[in-house]
Scaffold this motif. Structure first.
Motif, PDB file in Angstrom:
ATOM      1  N   GLU A  28      -9.047  -5.288   7.689  1.00 46.21           N
ATOM      2  CA  GLU A  28      -9.484  -6.336   6.787  1.00 46.21           C
ATOM      3  C   GLU A  28     -10.448  -5.809   5.728  1.00 46.21           C
ATOM      4  OE1 GLU A  28     -11.086  -9.247   9.399  1.00 46.21           O
ATOM      5  OE2 GLU A  28      -9.125  -9.905  10.138  1.00 46.21           O
ATOM      6  N   SER A  29     -11.134  -4.728   6.006  1.00 45.12           N
ATOM      7  CA  SER A  29     -12.100  -4.188   5.065  1.00 45.12           C
ATOM      8  C   SER A  29     -11.436  -3.383   3.950  1.00 45.12           C
ATOM      9  CB  SER A  29     -13.115  -3.300   5.794  1.00 45.12           C
ATOM     10  OG  SER A  29     -12.491  -2.113   6.259  1.00 45.12           O
ATOM     11  N   LYS A  31      -9.391  -2.686   0.682  1.00 45.40           N
ATOM     12  CA  LYS A  31      -9.140  -3.468  -0.529  1.00 45.40           C
ATOM     13  C   LYS A  31      -7.694  -3.290  -0.951  1.00 45.40           C
ATOM     14  CE  LYS A  31     -10.651  -4.384  -5.243  1.00 45.40           C
ATOM     15  NZ  LYS A  31     -10.633  -5.843  -5.040  1.00 45.40           N
ATOM     16  N   LYS A  32      -6.988  -4.389  -1.106  1.00 41.24           N
ATOM     17  CA  LYS A  32      -5.576  -4.324  -1.483  1.00 41.24           C
ATOM     18  C   LYS A  32      -5.433  -4.067  -2.978  1.00 41.24           C
ATOM     19  CE  LYS A  32      -2.385  -6.767   0.471  1.00 41.24           C
ATOM     20  NZ  LYS A  32      -1.472  -7.844   0.950  1.00 41.24           N
ATOM     21  N   VAL A  33      -4.552  -3.134  -3.319  1.00 47.73           N
ATOM     22  CA  VAL A  33      -4.213  -2.856  -4.711  1.00 47.73           C
ATOM     23  C   VAL A  33      -2.696  -2.985  -4.837  1.00 47.73           C
ATOM     24  CG1 VAL A  33      -4.255  -1.197  -6.604  1.00 47.73           C
ATOM     25  CG2 VAL A  33      -6.160  -1.277  -4.981  1.00 47.73           C
ATOM     26  N   LEU A  61      -8.494   1.831   0.576  1.00 48.47           N
ATOM     27  CA  LEU A  61      -7.517   1.046  -0.175  1.00 48.47           C
ATOM     28  C   LEU A  61      -6.245   0.787   0.635  1.00 48.47           C
ATOM     29  CD1 LEU A  61      -7.735   2.848  -3.647  1.00 48.47           C
ATOM     30  CD2 LEU A  61      -9.067   0.886  -2.840  1.00 48.47           C
ATOM     31  N   ASP A  62      -5.704  -0.387   0.447  1.00 46.66           N
ATOM     32  CA  ASP A  62      -4.433  -0.772   1.056  1.00 46.66           C
ATOM     33  C   ASP A  62      -3.445  -0.980  -0.094  1.00 46.66           C
ATOM     34  OD1 ASP A  62      -2.355  -1.794   2.589  1.00 46.66           O
ATOM     35  OD2 ASP A  62      -3.194  -3.824   2.638  1.00 46.66           O
ATOM     36  N   ASP A  84      -1.618  -5.259  -9.981  1.00 52.25           N
ATOM     37  CA  ASP A  84      -2.918  -4.836 -10.511  1.00 52.25           C
ATOM     38  C   ASP A  84      -2.790  -3.561 -11.333  1.00 52.25           C
ATOM     39  OD1 ASP A  84      -4.229  -6.891  -8.960  1.00 52.25           O
ATOM     40  OD2 ASP A  84      -3.945  -5.608  -7.212  1.00 52.25           O
ATOM     41  N   ASN A 233     -12.984  -3.459 -12.062  1.00 52.50           N
ATOM     42  CA  ASN A 233     -12.601  -2.729 -10.851  1.00 52.50           C
ATOM     43  C   ASN A 233     -12.649  -1.207 -11.020  1.00 52.50           C
ATOM     44  OD1 ASN A 233     -11.381  -5.004  -8.936  1.00 52.50           O
ATOM     45  ND2 ASN A 233     -10.681  -5.421 -11.026  1.00 52.50           N
ATOM     46  N   THR A 236     -12.856   0.752  -7.714  1.00 52.12           N
ATOM     47  CA  THR A 236     -11.570   0.742  -7.004  1.00 52.12           C
ATOM     48  C   THR A 236     -10.598   1.732  -7.625  1.00 52.12           C
ATOM     49  OG1 THR A 236     -11.815  -1.569  -6.331  1.00 52.12           O
ATOM     50  CG2 THR A 236      -9.575  -0.682  -6.394  1.00 52.12           C
TER      51      THR A 236
END
Length: 334
Positions: A28-29, A31-33, A61-62, A84, A233, A236
């Motif tokens: 869950e931690s 970050k989806k890209v 990153l996910d 994104d 971002n 990221t």
């Protein structure tokens, strides 16, 4: 004895619960890209390596990857917030800018630095020469896309006027070009790997030349994002570029067969030997680069190619659509 078993079982269940919660928390931690790639190709091997080797996850990153066949579809996906980040030809950012976009698309990292297509002949050519194309039917790529523009640039350099010396077909959708050639359309076709090698193995065609070798260095496929997303971002995207850099270095330093085995999940229907030979072709012609920074010379060369093809709406200053600060910072902290 039963009491001891009960205590042991209780401890075991507690341990499993703690592990599960920890694993969920870690997932869950991330970050989806959301990434939209213009096609699925061995040409983008570093990207698949970064996913399979866990380099993106190492950066927190996910990656949600989807293939949106064709530059126009990929850019539409990005502009409509369906992604994104887009992996697509740099020319698309110029087209969008020329149309007066309020939120322009910015190139922030360069993945490939040569053309990725090969000239495939229907007939085997023992002694191929470019003038053999004159009078033939050439199945090209989409008008205004990088494969087509680089293809025309090379043909002109070889003394061939694409729209006069050839029967040039370029009205077939990007995703269907290979199928059209396989079904009998054209004497020559411009194809990416691994399709070119698969056709050669199956006797559907024969690789006779590389557009990547003939055209030289060019910012062919870049990662880009809308300016609004980029501003919000940066951290990221720095992590994103670092993961790609690690993967590009790994590809550079490892045997094609080993690289092929890593990326095969993305090409389940392709034999690993074909993947290895495709990767080796790209390695030898310098398509995969560890320098992910799109430089000004390359940007100007890109626009020269577009202008030569009659597809450049207007020249755009390098700093307007290219942001190197993200890649530079990412590579400093690699």
């Amino acid at each position: 004895m039963k009491k001891g078993l009960k205590i042991s079982f209780s401890l075991l269940m507690t341990a499993i619960l703690i592990f599960s919660l920890g694993a969920c928390s870690k997932t869950e931690s991330l970050k989806k890209v959301r990434v939209a790639e213009v096609t699925r190709s061995v040409f983008y091997t570093p990207q698949y390596v970064a996913i399979e080797k866990g380099f993106f996850k190492d950066e927190g990153l996910d990656i949600d990857l989807k293939t949106t066949a064709g530059g126009d579809k990929t850019m539409t996906t990005l502009l409509s917030d369906g992604a994104d980040v887009a992996l697509v030809g740099s020319e698309t950012s110029i087209y969008v800018y020329a149309q007066g976009a309020e939120d322009p698309v910015i190139n922030f990292a360069q993945l490939t630095r040569t053309d990725g297509t090969f000239l495939v002949s229907r007939e085997k050519k023992e002694d191929f020469s470019w003038d053999q194309l004159k009078g033939s039917t050439f199945l090209g790529q989409r008008k205004g896309g990088m494969p087509q523009m680089v293809g025309e640039f090379v043909l002109k350099d070889k003394g061939i006027e694409p729209h006069k010396d050839l029967k040039l077909i370029q009205n077939i959708d990007f995703a269907n070009v290979a199928n059209a050639f396989a079904s009998g359309t054209g004497d020559y076709v411009q194809l990416f790997e691994p399709t070119a090698s698969v056709f050669e193995k199956e006797g559907k065609g024969h690789i006779v030349a590389s557009f990547g070798k003939e055209s030289g260095s060019v910012p062919y496929t870049d990662y880009m994002a809308k300016e609004s997303f980029l501003k919000k971002n940066k951290d990221t995207l720095e992590k994103f570029v670092r993961a790609i850099y690690k993967a590009a270095k790994w590809v550079e330093e490892n045997d094609p067969k080993e690289v092929a085995e890593v990326v095969q999940p993305f090409f389940e229907d392709v034999d690993v030997e074909i993947l290895a030979s495709s990767i080796e072709r790209y390695q030898k012609q310098g398509s995969f680069g560890t320098d992910l920074i799109l430089n000004e010379e390359g940007w100007n060369h890109l626009q020269d190619i577009m202008e030569e093809a009659g597809e450049l709406p207007k020249r755009v200053d390098y700093k307007t659509l290219v942001n190197t600060s993200i890649a530079e910072k990412a590579l400093q902290n690699k």
